[in-house]
Design an enzyme around this catalytic site. Structure first.
Site, PDB file in Angstrom:
ATOM      1  CE  LYS A  18      11.040  -6.441   4.078  1.00  0.00           C
ATOM      2  NZ  LYS A  18      10.752  -5.090   4.594  1.00  0.00           N
TER       3      LYS A  18
HETATM    4  O1  G3P Z   1       7.828  -3.041   5.351  1.00  0.00           O
HETATM    5  C1  G3P Z   1       7.191  -2.462   4.238  1.00  0.00           C
HETATM    6  C2  G3P Z   1       6.720  -1.097   4.576  1.00  0.00           C
HETATM    7  O2  G3P Z   1       7.792  -0.308   5.051  1.00  0.00           O
HETATM    8  C3  G3P Z   1       6.049  -0.408   3.401  1.00  0.00           C
HETATM    9  O3  G3P Z   1       5.197   0.532   3.944  1.00  0.00           O
HETATM   10  O4  G3P Z   1       3.783   2.580   3.969  1.00  0.00           O
HETATM   11  O5  G3P Z   1       5.735   2.357   2.340  1.00  0.00           O
HETATM   12  O6  G3P Z   1       3.656   0.983   2.017  1.00  0.00           O
HETATM   13  P1  G3P Z   1       4.583   1.672   3.020  1.00  0.00           P
END
Ligand code: G3P
Length: 214
Positions: free
Chosen positions: A83
């Protein structure tokens, strides 16, 4: 649509696997930090636990550092996906890794132009963060539609991996648009299954059966 689970928590992955809903795993430095463990050790454990793609993010922000980390990650196992953040150095690293046949997931994508650059860089997956666009008053799913059109226009093979999913509607909309993958937090995954009318209907079936068998 492939379901990846968005977590570094071994217990959550194990629980989700028991539902038969894990086609892969995505992690990021924040999710890794929540484990309180060494990220490499956690990544190795996840790669043994699941056979599908496992996204592990580099920490370096410069090309040399990213590339060095990526090579170390790739050695963990055949299902590793490196990633990389959507930056100039991230795209350069993506191009080099792609040419070597190492799978990549370009993350922190917030525009169709960024997604186009990632695809031109040979990214295996692109991760647009829909929830974070919603957080600032935009409509994250609009970005998924835009990327879908751009990728279809040029038959770009990069898979759209919808990320930053916060609720079941995000998943439904991603599926309606035809995204390739959704990476779903376990807390959202468990919400997909239940519906009050299913519960009510099953209770009535069982009650009617019980009455008839008296
Ligand atoms: O894979 C990306 C994800 O973990 C981000 O999620 O809720 O932190 O925007 P969030």
């Amino acid at each position: 649509m492939k379901f990846f689970i968005d977590t570094a928590d071994i217990e959550e992955i194990t629980q989700a696997q028991s539902l038969g809903l894990v086609d892969g795993v995505t992690t990021n430095p924040s999710l890794m930090a929540q484990t309180g463990r060494d990220p490499i050790a956690v990544t190795k454990e996840i790669c043994k636990l699941v056979t599908g793609p496992v996204s592990a993010e580099v920490i370096s922000t410069d090309f040399e550092g990213m590339y060095s980390e990526a090579q170390a990650l790739a050695e963990i196992g055949p299902n590793i996906v490196v990633k990389l953040p959507l930056t100039i150095d991230g795209l350069k690293t993506c191009q080099k890794l792609s040419n070597q046949g190492i799978k990549t997931n370009v993350t922190l994508c917030f525009s169709a132009n960024q997604a186009l650059l990632a695809a031109k860089s040979g990214a295996t997956y692109i991760s647009p963060f829909v929830g974070r666009l919603d957080d600032i008053g935009q409509t994250g799913m609009d970005l998924i539609e835009e990327i879908k059109v751009v990728y279809q226009n040029y038959s770009l093979p990069t898979e759209i991996l919808v990320a930053s999913i916060r609720h079941p509607i995000h998943l439904k909309e991603a599926a309606m648009i035809g995204a390739d993958v959704a990476t779903i937090p376990y807390s959202v995954m468990t919400k997909l299954i239940s519906h009050p009318l299913t519960t009510i209907g099953l209770e009535k079936f069982l009650a009617d059966h019980a009455k008839s068998s008296k």
